[in-house]
Design a protein around this motif. Structure first.
Motif, PDB file in Angstrom:
ATOM      1  N   TYR A 185       0.602  -0.916   0.389  1.00  0.00           N
ATOM      2  CA  TYR A 185       0.135  -0.161  -0.322  1.00  0.00           C
ATOM      3  C   TYR A 185       0.373   1.517  -0.359  1.00  0.00           C
ATOM      4  N   MET A 186       1.638   1.702   0.813  1.00  0.00           N
ATOM      5  CA  MET A 186       2.198   2.794   0.711  1.00  0.00           C
ATOM      6  C   MET A 186       3.878   2.872   0.178  1.00  0.00           C
ATOM      7  N   SER A 187       3.460   3.173  -0.921  1.00  0.00           N
ATOM      8  CA  SER A 187       4.811   2.920  -2.293  1.00  0.00           C
ATOM      9  C   SER A 187       5.070   4.421  -1.883  1.00  0.00           C
ATOM     10  N   GLU A 188       4.821   5.501  -1.305  1.00  0.00           N
ATOM     11  CA  GLU A 188       5.909   6.816  -0.883  1.00  0.00           C
ATOM     12  C   GLU A 188       6.838   5.721   0.231  1.00  0.00           C
ATOM     13  N   SER A 189       5.883   5.374   0.770  1.00  0.00           N
ATOM     14  CA  SER A 189       6.377   5.342   2.871  1.00  0.00           C
ATOM     15  C   SER A 189       7.307   3.786   2.911  1.00  0.00           C
ATOM     16  N   PHE A 190       7.795   3.015   2.219  1.00  0.00           N
ATOM     17  CA  PHE A 190       7.929   1.684   2.583  1.00  0.00           C
ATOM     18  C   PHE A 190       7.889   1.529   3.776  1.00  0.00           C
ATOM     19  N   TRP A 191       9.411   2.266   4.409  1.00  0.00           N
ATOM     20  CA  TRP A 191       9.361   1.212   5.634  1.00  0.00           C
ATOM     21  C   TRP A 191       7.960   1.781   7.033  1.00  0.00           C
ATOM     22  N   ASN A 192       7.615   2.944   7.104  1.00  0.00           N
ATOM     23  CA  ASN A 192       6.184   3.057   7.459  1.00  0.00           C
ATOM     24  C   ASN A 192       5.567   1.113   7.712  1.00  0.00           C
ATOM     25  N   GLU A 193       5.322   0.907   6.630  1.00  0.00           N
ATOM     26  CA  GLU A 193       4.898  -0.588   6.398  1.00  0.00           C
ATOM     27  C   GLU A 193       5.274  -1.965   6.430  1.00  0.00           C
ATOM     28  N   PHE A 194       6.588  -1.932   5.895  1.00  0.00           N
ATOM     29  CA  PHE A 194       7.146  -2.762   6.838  1.00  0.00           C
ATOM     30  C   PHE A 194       7.388  -3.327   7.834  1.00  0.00           C
ATOM     31  N   SER A 195       7.587  -1.987   8.958  1.00  0.00           N
ATOM     32  CA  SER A 195       7.233  -1.937  10.074  1.00  0.00           C
ATOM     33  C   SER A 195       6.298  -2.123  10.936  1.00  0.00           C
ATOM     34  N   VAL A 196       5.335  -1.774  10.439  1.00  0.00           N
ATOM     35  CA  VAL A 196       3.922  -2.116  10.641  1.00  0.00           C
ATOM     36  C   VAL A 196       3.596  -3.940  10.768  1.00  0.00           C
ATOM     37  N   ARG A 197       4.126  -4.297   9.197  1.00  0.00           N
ATOM     38  CA  ARG A 197       4.498  -5.605   9.012  1.00  0.00           C
ATOM     39  C   ARG A 197       4.868  -6.638   9.897  1.00  0.00           C
ATOM     40  N   ALA A 198       6.249  -5.952  10.363  1.00  0.00           N
ATOM     41  CA  ALA A 198       7.730  -6.447  10.927  1.00  0.00           C
ATOM     42  C   ALA A 198       6.318  -6.754  12.265  1.00  0.00           C
ATOM     43  N   ILE A 232       1.223  13.193  -2.429  1.00  0.00           N
ATOM     44  CA  ILE A 232       1.684  11.686  -1.145  1.00  0.00           C
ATOM     45  C   ILE A 232       0.682  11.665  -0.103  1.00  0.00           C
ATOM     46  N   VAL A 233       0.890  13.166  -0.093  1.00  0.00           N
ATOM     47  CA  VAL A 233       0.206  12.709   1.813  1.00  0.00           C
ATOM     48  C   VAL A 233      -1.643  12.395   1.366  1.00  0.00           C
ATOM     49  N   ILE A 234      -1.994  12.339   0.517  1.00  0.00           N
ATOM     50  CA  ILE A 234      -3.667  11.606  -0.102  1.00  0.00           C
ATOM     51  C   ILE A 234      -2.513  10.877   0.050  1.00  0.00           C
ATOM     52  N   ALA A 235      -2.015   9.939  -0.827  1.00  0.00           N
ATOM     53  CA  ALA A 235      -1.669   8.782  -1.158  1.00  0.00           C
ATOM     54  C   ALA A 235      -1.305   7.290   0.217  1.00  0.00           C
ATOM     55  N   GLN A 236      -0.914   8.331   1.313  1.00  0.00           N
ATOM     56  CA  GLN A 236      -0.453   7.958   2.060  1.00  0.00           C
ATOM     57  C   GLN A 236      -1.667   7.389   3.299  1.00  0.00           C
ATOM     58  N   LEU A 237      -2.325   8.605   3.037  1.00  0.00           N
ATOM     59  CA  LEU A 237      -3.161   8.124   4.673  1.00  0.00           C
ATOM     60  C   LEU A 237      -4.615   7.229   3.576  1.00  0.00           C
ATOM     61  N   ARG A 238      -4.681   7.337   2.435  1.00  0.00           N
ATOM     62  CA  ARG A 238      -5.225   6.707   1.715  1.00  0.00           C
ATOM     63  C   ARG A 238      -4.763   4.867   2.408  1.00  0.00           C
ATOM     64  N   ALA A 239      -3.238   4.684   2.301  1.00  0.00           N
ATOM     65  CA  ALA A 239      -2.931   3.802   2.180  1.00  0.00           C
ATOM     66  C   ALA A 239      -2.652   3.056   3.668  1.00  0.00           C
ATOM     67  N   LEU A 240      -2.829   4.286   4.852  1.00  0.00           N
ATOM     68  CA  LEU A 240      -2.693   3.854   5.240  1.00  0.00           C
ATOM     69  C   LEU A 240      -5.023   2.597   6.179  1.00  0.00           C
ATOM     70  N   SER A 241      -5.534   3.749   5.168  1.00  0.00           N
ATOM     71  CA  SER A 241      -6.809   3.180   5.921  1.00  0.00           C
ATOM     72  C   SER A 241      -6.945   2.432   5.419  1.00  0.00           C
ATOM     73  N   LYS A 242      -5.900   1.520   4.061  1.00  0.00           N
ATOM     74  CA  LYS A 242      -6.260   0.301   4.011  1.00  0.00           C
ATOM     75  C   LYS A 242      -5.157  -0.624   4.510  1.00  0.00           C
ATOM     76  N   LEU A 243      -4.901  -0.801   4.756  1.00  0.00           N
ATOM     77  CA  LEU A 243      -3.488  -1.226   5.713  1.00  0.00           C
ATOM     78  C   LEU A 243      -4.735  -2.117   6.891  1.00  0.00           C
ATOM     79  N   LYS A 244      -4.685  -0.483   7.434  1.00  0.00           N
ATOM     80  CA  LYS A 244      -5.673  -1.077   8.968  1.00  0.00           C
ATOM     81  C   LYS A 244      -7.038  -1.825   8.800  1.00  0.00           C
TER      82      LYS A 244
END
Ligand SMILES: Nc1nc2c(ncn2[C@@H]2O[C@H](COP(=O)(O)OP(=O)(O)O)[C@@H](O)[C@H]2O)c(=O)[nH]1
Ligand SMILES: [Mg+2]
Length: 249
Positions: A185-198, A232-244
């Motif tokens: 989901y977080m193409s612009e913030s790979f490490w945020n998603e990576f850390s959550v998944r870790a 990027i901000v809009i994409a990040q917020l969308r990505a956060l909802s999808k991950l949640k």
């Protein structure tokens, strides 16, 4: 799309315990120095599998890497299609054969000598991450990063880490592959998603302060250009909802 593989590592070195994987995009000015700096710091003590994952560059990055592969043993993917940071890391990981991998940017912002601090902690944590205590980025970039890190940490109840998006992380290659493949989901913030998944995968993350330097070529970021911020901000917020949604399900 055309893709080219270079490998001067397998025939010259063969095997190593550690790989350093760098995503590369338009780093013609910096890549030779940052890759050679890692090579010079690590190889006096142990063999190094250096993997450069380049895509979409419009400068002379490709020819610099080709020339560099004759000077130091390395593996590289060169692709005309831009895959993005996450895509570059995922494709690069598939070339790694070493047991451990350090993933780090190719713009010279990290000091290779810090590698040894992370290496000494590799048996203590599943993922050892560099904490950019004095982060050398533009103020807007630091504020944005802080805002998203806080949102992510509170949304997913992450342990109190200082710098989850630090692009200087050491782990077993199988852990990197498993987690990176899941990140979508977080193409612009790979490490945020990576850390959550870790965290959700039960992997421990340990942090150690590291040096953070200005980009070697003194120019701005390749990813977070000011004009791209609203998108990027809009994409990040969308990505956060999808991950949640996915992780709560
Ligand atoms: N393979 C690949 N690497 C990228 C891409 N975009 C940026 N990079 C690399 O990722 C690293 C981080 O990019 P940078 O612009 O410095 O981001 P920042 O430090 O977070 O502001 C650098 O080494 C870039 O060369 C991309 O689309 N593909
Ligand atoms: Mg950078």
């Amino acid at each position: 799309m055309t893709e080219k593989l270079l490998d001067t590592f397998t025939s010259k070195v063969g095997r190593a315990e550690i790989a350093v994987l760098m995503p590369v995009h338009n780093e013609g000015e910096t890549i030779e120095e940052s890759a050679a700096e890692f090579y010079d710091v690590v190889t006096p003590k142990m063999p190094l599998e250096l993997v450069l994952s380049e895509d979409g560059s419009t400068d002379n990055t490709e020819s610099v890497i080709e020339e560099l592969s004759g000077k130091i043993p390395l593996k590289a993917i060169l692709s005309t299609l831009r895959k993005g940071y996450a895509g570059g890391i995922k494709d690069g990981l598939r070339l790694v054969r070493s047991d451990y991998v350090l993933i780090t940017d190719s713009d010279g912002q990290h000091d290779p000598r810090d590698f040894w601090k992370l290496w000494s902690l590799r048996l203590k944590y599943d993922i050892v991450s560099g904490w950019r205590k004095d982060r050398a980025d533009a103020l807007y970039r630091k504020l944005m990063s802080r805002f998203f890190q806080l949102r992510i940490k509170s949304t997913f109840k992450l342990p109190n880490l200082m710098d989850i998006t630090a692009p200087f992380k050491l782990m077993r290659t199988e852990v990197a592959l498993e987690l990176a493949e899941k990140c979508k989901y977080m193409s612009e913030s790979f490490w945020n998603e990576f850390s959550v998944r870790a965290h959700f995968g039960g992997y421990s993350i340990g942090e150690i302060p590291v040096t953070h330097r200005n980009r070697a070529d003194k120019t701005a970021t390749r990813v977070y250009k000011p004009t791209k911020i609203p998108k990027i901000v809009i994409a990040q917020l969308r990505a956060l909802s999808k991950l949640k949604l996915e992780l709560n399900a």
